[in-house]
Design an enzyme around this catalytic site. Sequence first.
Site, short mmCIF file in Angstrom:
data_model
loop_
_atom_site.label_atom_id
_atom_site.label_comp_id
_atom_site.label_asym_id
_atom_site.label_seq_id
_atom_site.Cartn_x
_atom_site.Cartn_y
_atom_site.Cartn_z
N LYS A 284 4.17 11.01 80.24
CA LYS A 284 4.70 9.75 79.72
C LYS A 284 3.56 9.01 79.03
O LYS A 284 2.42 8.99 79.54
CB LYS A 284 5.26 8.92 80.89
CG LYS A 284 5.99 7.65 80.49
CD LYS A 284 6.57 6.95 81.73
CE LYS A 284 7.40 5.73 81.39
NZ LYS A 284 7.98 5.10 82.59
N SER B 191 12.87 4.09 82.06
CA SER B 191 12.05 4.05 80.86
C SER B 191 11.41 5.39 80.50
O SER B 191 11.00 5.57 79.36
CB SER B 191 10.94 3.01 81.02
OG SER B 191 10.04 3.40 82.05
N SER C 102 12.60 4.19 86.85
CA SER C 102 12.28 4.76 85.54
C SER C 102 12.04 6.26 85.53
O SER C 102 11.93 6.85 84.44
CB SER C 102 11.06 4.05 84.95
OG SER C 102 11.44 2.82 84.39
#
Lengths: 489, 492
Positions: B93, B168, B192
């Site tokens: 990420k 996210s 997330s």
Amino acid sequence: MTATATPDTIDAGLPAGWEMVIGLEVHAELATATKMFSPAPNRFGGDPNTNVHPVCLGLPGTLPVVNGKAIELAIRIGLALNCTVQRCVFARKNYFYPDMPKDYQISQYEEALNVDGHLELPSGPVIGIERAHLEEDTGKSTHMGVSGRIHDAGYSLVDYNRAGVPLIEIVSRPDLRTPDQAREYVDELRSILVTIGASDGKMEEGSLRVDANVSVRPVGATELRTRCEIKNVNSLRSVGRAILYEARRHVTLYEAGERPIQETRHWDEEAGRTRAGRSKEEAEDYRYFPDPDLVPVDPSPEWIDEIRATLPPLPSQRRHALMDRGAPAAGAAIAVSRDLDGLALAAIEAGADAERVITHVANNLAVDRAESLSPAHFADLIRMESAGELTATQAKQVLADMVATGRPPGDIAAEKGFQAMDSSELETLVNGIIDANLDEWGRFCAGDDKARGKLQGFFTGQVMKATKGQADGKAVNALLMARLARDTA
Amino acid sequence: MTNPVTLPDGTPVTARAGLASAVEVAAAVRSGSTSATELLEAHLARIEAADGALHAFNHVTTERARADAAAVDAAVAAGQDPGPLAGVTVALKDNLCTRGVPTTCSSRILEGWTPPYDATVVERLRAAGAVVVGKTNLDEFAMGSSTENSAFGPTRNPHDPARVPGGSSGGSAAAVAAGLTAVALGSDTGGSIRQPAALCGVVGVKPTYGLVSRYGLVAFASSLDQIGPFAPTVADAALVLETIAGHDRRDSTSIPQPAPALSAQLGDGVEGLRIGIVSELSGQGIEGFEPEVLARLHEAADALTAAGAKLDTVSVPSAVAGLSAYYMIAPAEASSNLARYDGVRYGLRREGPNTAAMMAASRTAGFGPEVKRRIMLGTYALSAGYADAFYGRAQRIRTLMISEFARVYESFDLLLCPTSPCVAFEFGAKADPLTMYLNDVCTIPSNLTGQPAISVPFGTDATGLPVGVQVMAPLLGEAAMFRAAAALEGSR
């Protein structure tokens, strides 16, 4: 006990009927190898932005880790200031400023490491310590522009070498009453910090910084009136000057029927005055909250005891050690401040008269050369002086030779031909000099204190001249006074 | 029915045809039967073919990955063991710091910034022989549940490009679901990792707070953030978590314990485990749970019962209040964490007549609307005169939740609920922030309490969109949690 106050000050500093209420916030950089939360070196100077690491630059993703040595030094400070050392929490103080890499400062807010202590001034008063908490220092901005101030700077340069250096903030209670006490407090605090190895205490390098909270009130009142915080007080001298200026400003306002507003003011050393800083409208809301990147620090009683056991004797303890053995308070303070109290104590314990020891230690010994002096020889010297075998002046000369050669005082005195002058011999000499100067003696007997003082100097001088300085000044004075009493009876 | 993204030969990316699991890859590379380079090239080819449509990646580190894969192969050739993740491709990420590789948080404000250091998890993955293929898209600063808040455009769900991948960590979830990488890392502040894992049909884990070092994770809400794996299988997720977990001195909130052993116990089953279905998080009293999501949940419960677990329903009343508490605490911490993006030291700078104006202009230009909204919310929640009513009260709710969950875990070993009340939704469907926030109701409790949770794919809805079920465990209860997850996976 009399204060160390010099006559040109303080109580004379404010119009009659007013007194000052002063509290100090002292920031001291801790003498650690690395920064408070970062592995970067804690070092004064260096090229800009060289003593840095991603953590103290607050780079995204970095996390603070508490420097255990900083905690230990802070606990030493807490113990030296007689504080309660307790579980503490780091909090974030949020405000935007370019020299603060994270735009928040890690500090302690509701739960500080050290609370409720006190510090005894050499002159006697005991000053309360509200708290002594840990935090991190900021970097330094240099504003390039017309005035060197941030508001009209063309651009600014920031050096983060200092950012993240461990700081202890020591907050006193508003117990100080005069600028001299405030200076004494800072001096004593600095001496404690240096003694326990917690800080180098160098005001000139900014490792010790003072903010003063000042208000005034009518003598006898107990209420605390509106205070102003004075920043940028960068020397011991300006501590006194800034406080006096600010207190007078408050009295002037009150006497004109106005009142000061609570604000932060800056000391302008050149102009010798304080200036308003941030106005009320810009007052900051720091939005404190516990720093979620750090866990509470909860020093165990065992660790605290361990640290306590390594504390060296503190200046106040050292002063009391001398005072308990008959040394006057002011002299004891000087001996400790000159770091010669160990020598003085040894000489007193070897039987020397405390007052004479302190006199020599305070006035006649160079700090850097005193190391070579044997306490036993020093005590012998004082004994000879006390026994009248040496005059004060002779003792001083012998002492200088002792320091230079390391030889015992008896040998030096004999070599110099210093001998005790028999008291009857001295009396004959004094009477002879009076008889040779009867005009002066008449004026001495008739004169007021001032005139008599001058003439006393004249007679003592004559005696010293006749004895080549070997007479004891005190004995001469005593003989003059005895003759005066007889002649004016 | 869904219309998945396809490869040039017409196969859906989600079919994962011909892709080995991470466990298989590592075994094959360590034994020398496959080369890391060959496996990497297969993934790079899929990225080349499909990421134009998906936008899972912000940055593909092709050359660096090739060098790393070659190093793994050279080690094997020299008779050395490259580590438990030998040759396993990993996507990170883009809020995980990578030395020499831009780390953007999908925000304009970090434009041009390259970290001078690797996150602890990145160091550990590389030391274990993993090959980092790139940085994945996210909602800006991990604030969102759909990846629509990325400054670089959204990621698309591989199962249906008209729908969100969740967020996210949407880029990481989509990359694993589409086989663009073997596994990926994400961060989970309020769901997330788990919610996008559910929406993309992969496994996602939020470990116990403090199990995985946060050093090098760009902070959103420090007391809630935790890094965890995405993987196609429960065993792969266990392998990755074992590699990245364990104490790290650079993170003060890191638990001073070594990584737990998870893989060895995966097959131990759930016989005798007491598992509670949290009624408040399973549609009781909260609207918006899709019937098919609840249907899969009950099938999952039945599967666990069949495997020997004891299932019962349990009420945790404070679980519902978690949403409100979360949306005070997380923005409060974020308002402080994001203060440093001021244009002074790195990232975007917009000039101004003075420093304050420069900072304001930079932040105005650099942050997107959701980030600004949360900074304002959080600043307000911490303001003098309001802090106790907002931040303080939220912390009290958090304390209450922690004690309530602790009490429930006296009677239960694990808890069960959906990961998300709904399957992947269409872009723009939850444009109202409050509707979007409600999507996090099932995942937020674990972040507030610090407890671990895993999302396991468990079937689809009628249109073929994946559904995830969530297994929650008490602090450091990962071993039992993974056993239950493996049992669920094995029951399909």
